[in-house]
Design a protein around this motif. Structure first.
Motif, short mmCIF file in Angstrom:
data_model
loop_
_atom_site.label_atom_id
_atom_site.label_comp_id
_atom_site.label_asym_id
_atom_site.label_seq_id
_atom_site.Cartn_x
_atom_site.Cartn_y
_atom_site.Cartn_z
N MET A 1 5.15 30.18 22.22
CA MET A 1 5.40 29.41 21.02
C MET A 1 5.89 28.03 21.41
N THR A 2 5.30 27.02 20.79
CA THR A 2 5.82 25.66 20.94
C THR A 2 5.88 24.98 19.59
N ILE A 3 6.93 24.22 19.43
CA ILE A 3 7.09 23.37 18.26
C ILE A 3 7.21 21.96 18.80
N THR A 4 6.31 21.09 18.38
CA THR A 4 6.35 19.70 18.81
C THR A 4 6.54 18.83 17.58
N VAL A 5 7.52 17.94 17.66
CA VAL A 5 7.79 17.01 16.56
C VAL A 5 7.49 15.60 17.07
N TYR A 6 6.51 14.97 16.46
CA TYR A 6 6.18 13.59 16.77
C TYR A 6 7.03 12.70 15.87
N THR A 7 7.72 11.76 16.46
CA THR A 7 8.72 10.98 15.74
C THR A 7 8.66 9.52 16.17
N ARG A 8 9.48 8.71 15.54
CA ARG A 8 9.66 7.32 15.95
C ARG A 8 11.13 6.96 15.73
N PRO A 9 11.63 5.95 16.42
CA PRO A 9 13.04 5.58 16.26
C PRO A 9 13.38 5.22 14.82
N GLY A 10 14.54 5.68 14.36
CA GLY A 10 15.03 5.35 13.04
C GLY A 10 14.45 6.17 11.90
N CYS A 11 13.70 7.19 12.21
CA CYS A 11 13.05 8.01 11.19
C CYS A 11 14.00 9.12 10.74
N SER A 12 14.56 8.97 9.54
CA SER A 12 15.49 9.99 9.01
C SER A 12 14.83 11.34 8.77
N PRO A 13 13.63 11.38 8.15
CA PRO A 13 12.98 12.69 7.98
C PRO A 13 12.71 13.38 9.32
N CYS A 14 12.44 12.59 10.35
CA CYS A 14 12.23 13.16 11.69
C CYS A 14 13.50 13.83 12.18
N LYS A 15 14.61 13.13 12.06
CA LYS A 15 15.90 13.66 12.51
C LYS A 15 16.26 14.93 11.75
N LEU A 16 16.02 14.93 10.44
CA LEU A 16 16.32 16.11 9.63
C LEU A 16 15.46 17.31 10.04
N THR A 17 14.20 17.04 10.32
CA THR A 17 13.29 18.11 10.75
C THR A 17 13.78 18.72 12.05
N ILE A 18 14.10 17.88 13.02
CA ILE A 18 14.57 18.36 14.32
C ILE A 18 15.87 19.14 14.16
N ARG A 19 16.80 18.61 13.37
CA ARG A 19 18.09 19.29 13.16
C ARG A 19 17.91 20.67 12.54
#
Length: 84
Positions: A1-19
């Protein structure tokens, strides 16, 4: 199983997803598209997304992916992982 999150600096929805994944005890691979040129091509040309976060969940050769903050999909992945 792998979960990959593609993100960019300053992205709040990205941070919330990872958290949300980390709070459930899952550690996603995080790819910063601002420093990974091939990642931009992958999420835009191959997957068809124009916004981050992009989450790619791969389990036993079966892949699911989505773009944007999507609590329902995140919870679905967490439940699938907790069931095993």
């Amino acid at each position: 199983m792998t979960i990959t999150v593609y993100t960019r600096p300053g992205c709040s929805p990205c941070k919330l997803t990872i958290r949300k994944f980390e709070a459930a005890g899952l550690t996603p691979q995080v790819v910063d598209i601002s420093t990974a040129e091939t990642a931009v091509d992958y999420i835009s040309n191959e997957l068809g997304y124009a916004q981050v976060p992009v989450v790619v969940y791969d389990k036993d050769g079966s892949e699911d992916h989505w773009s944007g903050l999507n609590p329902d999909k995140i919870n679905q992945v967490i439940e699938l992982e907790k069931a095993h």
